[in-house]
Scaffold this motif. Structure first.
Motif, PDB file in Angstrom:
ATOM      1  N   ALA A 327       0.924  -1.217   0.180  1.00 18.54           N
ATOM      2  CA  ALA A 327      -0.156   0.007  -0.062  1.00 18.54           C
ATOM      3  C   ALA A 327       0.792   1.248  -0.071  1.00 18.54           C
ATOM      4  N   SER A 328       0.658   1.987  -1.037  1.00 17.75           N
ATOM      5  CA  SER A 328       1.625   3.428  -1.247  1.00 17.75           C
ATOM      6  C   SER A 328       0.212   4.506  -0.478  1.00 17.75           C
ATOM      7  N   GLU A 329       0.457   5.548  -0.665  1.00 19.19           N
ATOM      8  CA  GLU A 329      -0.444   6.516   0.022  1.00 19.19           C
ATOM      9  C   GLU A 329      -1.566   6.491  -1.070  1.00 19.19           C
ATOM     10  N   ASP A 330      -1.758   6.219  -2.342  1.00 20.09           N
ATOM     11  CA  ASP A 330      -2.660   6.396  -3.074  1.00 20.09           C
ATOM     12  C   ASP A 330      -3.204   5.052  -3.890  1.00 20.09           C
ATOM     13  N   ALA A 331      -2.600   4.046  -3.796  1.00 26.03           N
ATOM     14  CA  ALA A 331      -2.937   2.653  -4.509  1.00 26.03           C
ATOM     15  C   ALA A 331      -2.431   1.651  -3.652  1.00 26.03           C
ATOM     16  N   VAL A 332      -3.110   0.351  -3.833  1.00 30.51           N
ATOM     17  CA  VAL A 332      -2.763  -0.725  -3.081  1.00 30.51           C
ATOM     18  C   VAL A 332      -2.703  -2.166  -4.336  1.00 30.51           C
ATOM     19  N   LEU A 333      -1.567  -2.708  -4.100  1.00 26.84           N
ATOM     20  CA  LEU A 333      -1.411  -3.995  -4.936  1.00 26.84           C
ATOM     21  C   LEU A 333      -1.905  -5.281  -3.917  1.00 26.84           C
ATOM     22  N   VAL A 334      -2.496  -6.180  -4.479  1.00 23.68           N
ATOM     23  CA  VAL A 334      -2.734  -7.375  -3.888  1.00 23.68           C
ATOM     24  C   VAL A 334      -2.422  -8.433  -4.889  1.00 23.68           C
ATOM     25  N   ASN A 345       2.622  -6.225 -16.304  1.00 25.00           N
ATOM     26  CA  ASN A 345       1.334  -6.390 -17.127  1.00 25.00           C
ATOM     27  C   ASN A 345       0.280  -5.675 -16.497  1.00 25.00           C
ATOM     28  N   LEU A 346       0.222  -5.790 -15.223  1.00 22.00           N
ATOM     29  CA  LEU A 346      -1.072  -4.819 -14.595  1.00 22.00           C
ATOM     30  C   LEU A 346      -0.469  -3.278 -14.743  1.00 22.00           C
ATOM     31  N   VAL A 347       0.622  -2.847 -14.667  1.00 21.44           N
ATOM     32  CA  VAL A 347       1.081  -1.382 -14.717  1.00 21.44           C
ATOM     33  C   VAL A 347       0.613  -1.044 -16.243  1.00 21.44           C
ATOM     34  N   LYS A 348       0.963  -2.069 -17.115  1.00 27.63           N
ATOM     35  CA  LYS A 348       0.601  -1.451 -18.529  1.00 27.63           C
ATOM     36  C   LYS A 348      -0.648  -1.246 -18.643  1.00 27.63           C
ATOM     37  N   ILE A 349      -1.707  -2.016 -17.965  1.00 24.45           N
ATOM     38  CA  ILE A 349      -3.110  -1.954 -18.147  1.00 24.45           C
ATOM     39  C   ILE A 349      -3.625  -0.253 -17.585  1.00 24.45           C
ATOM     40  N   LEU A 350      -2.887  -0.313 -16.595  1.00 16.44           N
ATOM     41  CA  LEU A 350      -3.223   1.171 -15.570  1.00 16.44           C
ATOM     42  C   LEU A 350      -2.680   2.225 -16.579  1.00 16.44           C
ATOM     43  N   ALA A 351      -1.550   2.100 -16.900  1.00 17.64           N
ATOM     44  CA  ALA A 351      -0.836   3.087 -17.916  1.00 17.64           C
ATOM     45  C   ALA A 351      -1.576   3.620 -19.195  1.00 17.64           C
ATOM     46  N   ALA A 352      -2.580   2.431 -19.642  1.00 22.88           N
ATOM     47  CA  ALA A 352      -3.062   2.674 -20.860  1.00 22.88           C
ATOM     48  C   ALA A 352      -4.543   3.281 -20.627  1.00 22.88           C
ATOM     49  N   ASP A 353      -5.022   3.547 -19.539  1.00 29.40           N
ATOM     50  CA  ASP A 353      -6.251   4.059 -19.052  1.00 29.40           C
ATOM     51  C   ASP A 353      -5.895   5.417 -18.543  1.00 29.40           C
ATOM     52  N   ARG A 354      -6.766   6.627 -19.029  1.00 29.56           N
ATOM     53  CA  ARG A 354      -6.121   7.987 -18.745  1.00 29.56           C
ATOM     54  C   ARG A 354      -6.566   8.195 -17.361  1.00 29.56           C
ATOM     55  N   LYS A 355      -7.588   7.497 -16.745  1.00 25.64           N
ATOM     56  CA  LYS A 355      -8.066   7.726 -15.315  1.00 25.64           C
ATOM     57  C   LYS A 355      -6.924   7.101 -14.393  1.00 25.64           C
ATOM     58  N   THR A 356      -6.202   6.104 -14.754  1.00 29.19           N
ATOM     59  CA  THR A 356      -5.226   5.608 -13.609  1.00 29.19           C
ATOM     60  C   THR A 356      -3.776   5.710 -14.264  1.00 29.19           C
ATOM     61  N   ALA A 357      -3.533   6.489 -15.342  1.00 30.00           N
ATOM     62  CA  ALA A 357      -2.124   6.430 -16.103  1.00 30.00           C
ATOM     63  C   ALA A 357      -1.083   7.238 -14.842  1.00 30.00           C
ATOM     64  N   ALA A 358      -1.686   8.112 -14.366  1.00 36.13           N
ATOM     65  CA  ALA A 358      -0.907   8.947 -13.249  1.00 36.13           C
ATOM     66  C   ALA A 358      -0.446   8.092 -12.087  1.00 36.13           C
ATOM     67  N   LEU A 359      -1.142   6.907 -11.691  1.00 36.09           N
ATOM     68  CA  LEU A 359      -0.578   6.081 -10.626  1.00 36.09           C
ATOM     69  C   LEU A 359       0.753   5.446 -10.941  1.00 36.09           C
ATOM     70  N   THR A 360       0.993   5.223 -12.245  1.00 39.23           N
ATOM     71  CA  THR A 360       2.188   4.885 -12.933  1.00 39.23           C
ATOM     72  C   THR A 360       3.330   5.726 -12.985  1.00 39.23           C
ATOM     73  N   GLU A 361       2.878   6.902 -13.095  1.00 36.58           N
ATOM     74  CA  GLU A 361       3.962   8.058 -13.294  1.00 36.58           C
ATOM     75  C   GLU A 361       4.432   8.708 -12.064  1.00 36.58           C
ATOM     76  N   THR A 362       3.347   9.472 -11.431  1.00 39.44           N
ATOM     77  CA  THR A 362       3.798  10.157 -10.204  1.00 39.44           C
ATOM     78  C   THR A 362       3.339   9.547  -8.996  1.00 39.44           C
ATOM     79  N   HIS A 363       4.164  10.076  -7.918  1.00 40.11           N
ATOM     80  CA  HIS A 363       4.004   9.553  -6.541  1.00 40.11           C
ATOM     81  C   HIS A 363       3.440  10.588  -5.721  1.00 40.11           C
ATOM     82  N   PRO A 364       2.767  10.225  -4.645  1.00 36.92           N
ATOM     83  CA  PRO A 364       2.189  11.432  -3.803  1.00 36.92           C
ATOM     84  C   PRO A 364       3.106  11.833  -2.914  1.00 36.92           C
ATOM     85  N   SER A 365       4.418  11.168  -2.718  1.00 36.84           N
ATOM     86  CA  SER A 365       5.489  11.840  -2.010  1.00 36.84           C
ATOM     87  C   SER A 365       6.499  12.007  -3.073  1.00 36.84           C
TER      88      SER A 365
END
Length: 475
Positions: A327-334, A345-365
């Motif tokens: 768990a980071s500040e804004d996302a959880v992996l299980v 491969n999960l990250v690629k799916i997140l990156a391909a969706d504009r609603k979740t792409a930022a979760l693969t790029e920037t960190h809250p900290s």
């Protein structure tokens, strides 16, 4: 020639294999995954011996430059320099530039110990013996890599086959093998002559430059030009962008090691991991009696052989076996640890969706040369952050076109400049910065300054900063 080894630490890589903690702007090497320091700091400490080593030369990129400098300063490690790659071109051009800088500063015959900055290594007698063996082989002109005794049929590593015996403890390289599947990896281990490719090297500046000239002349030509036209910016060596961009993007393995007749390998049973997946982190972690490795705000019950990490909220895990819960500040992996190699491969799916792409790029900290900040809460037209500023450091004198800010001092002493007025804030005091006002925050004290920042306005992006004066040379 100084007679000392020059460590060259490769710290520019960006990756998401340890998502959600690692992201494009929060690379693995700058995370604290084991011990009380980051992987980069552990690498610095491995070569922090001025009898054996010159101060290390770090190769990184523009985004990480202040992070490298600050993490070295925090460990009281002096650097030979920080080389900034203007564009990513893989390891061969980066090493060519580093080798040219070492040759110019220390002499052609000086040895380079090339180290990735994101590996976990136990420095023991086996490690020291491997360094000595590599040094002996490199003294004859060989390009030496380090082979790690495999402990399992790992599919995330390349393998090296040993050839004939050379100097004491070193062997010729028979061949390199790409990352195999499980069955192929087991067959390699059963053969008994294959070792994991660690990605660490030791060779003289003259030897690697000569082999690059022979096998990849376009790489060394671009690197030489980039070094010749480089500029100094504080402690940073800025390689010329146009020249460096002419280099092909190629690894040192492909460019040289798989082609040269002078490749050597020192096999060793050192405790090593590239920490390329969450199961690798679990394997080297300090486990409890049930095989669980936990870090942060975590409670586990009836759970075995699992990795649980939380950077913020308290994480409770019950009735699980062999899982990773991160768990980071804004996302959880299980997910299951035995499937950890598939996180990419999960990250690629997140990156391909504009609603979740930022979760693969920037960190809250985010870390800055003056300290850093963590985004606590975001809403429509407002954002709350925790700022922390190191003693004697200050942010740039700046202004914002689209937002106003409220600052509340929660720890330490703050020096706040708003236009021409300077105010000292103590704990529990606050101040308002109007939209468009020139302002600056500094820490005149001897302890860490912590502030709560409340931003309000029509646009709250980090690019809404006009820096008027900046001691770190940022625009």
């Amino acid at each position: 020639m100084t007679g000392k080894i020059v460590p060259v630490i490769m710290a520019g890589g960006k990756g998401t294999r340890l998502w959600p903690l690692s992201r494009a702007t929060a690379a693995k090497q700058f995370l604290t995954l084991i011990g009380d320091g980051t992987l980069f700091q552990s690498t610095l400490e491995r070569v922090n011996d001025n009898i054996v080593y010159e101060p290390p030369l770090v190769v990184t990129n523009e985004d990480f430059r202040f992070l490298v400098a600050e993490q070295a300063r925090a460990k009281n490690v002096v650097l030979s320099g920080i080389v900034l790659e203007p564009v990513a071109r893989n390891t061969a051009p980066a090493l060519a530039a580093a080798a040219r800088i070492v040759a110019d500063r220390f002499g052609d015959d000086n040895m380079l110990l090339v180290l990735p900055s994101d590996h976990a290594i136990v420095v023991d007698d086996n490690y020291q013996a491997a360094i000595r063996a590599a040094l002996t082989a490199a003294a004859t002109g060989d390009l030496v890599t380090f082979g790690i005794t495999p402990t399992e049929p790992a599919t995330g590593y390349g393998y090296i086959e040993l050839g004939g015996h050379l100097e004491q403890g070193a062997y010729a390289v028979s061949r390199f093998v790409e990352k195999p599947n499980v069955q192929q990896a087991q067959a390699l281990i059963d053969a008994g002559s294959y070792y994991w490719n660690s990605g660490m090297f030791l060779f003289s500046a003259a030897a690697i430059l000569a082999e690059l000239e022979l096998h990849a002349p376009e790489v060394v030509a671009a690197a030489d030009s980039a070094v010749e036209k480089a500029t100094m910016d504080f402690d940073f060596i800025r390689l010329d962008g146009d020249a460096f961009a002419r280099a092909p993007s190629i690894s040192i393995d492909y460019a040289v090691m798989e082609k040269t007749v002078n490749a050597a390998v020192v096999p060793s049973s050192i405790q090593w991991s590239d920490l390329g997946s969450w199961d690798a982190v679990w394997k080297i972690g300090e486990a409890d009696g049930d095989g669980n490795v936990v870090r942060g705000n975590v409670t586990v019950r009836n759970t075995t052989n699992s990795l649980v990490i939380s950077h913020n909220a308290h994480m409770g895990v019950q009735g699980m076996d062999g899982v990773a819960v991160i768990a980071s500040e804004d996302a959880v992996l299980v997910g299951r640890l035995d499937n950890a190699q598939d996180v990419g491969n999960l990250v690629k799916i997140l990156a391909a969706d504009r609603k979740t792409a930022a979760l693969t790029e920037t960190h809250p900290s985010s870390l800055r040369p003056w300290g850093g900040y963590t985004s606590i809460l975001k809403g429509d037209r407002f954002q709350v952050k925790r700022l922390f500023v190191h003693p004697s450091k200050k942010l740039s004198l700046q202004k914002h076109h689209h937002r106003a800010e409220h600052w509340i001092c929660v720890k330490g002493t703050a020096e706040v400049t708003i236009n021409d007025q300077v105010t000292i804030l103590h704990e529990n005091q606050s101040i308002y910065i109007p939209q468009g006002a020139m302002h600056r925050l500094g820490n005149p004290g001897k302890i860490l300054l912590e502030m709560i920042e409340i931003q309000t306005g029509s646009y709250l992006g980090e690019d809404d900063i006009v820096r008027l004066v900046d001691e770190f040379g940022r625009n």
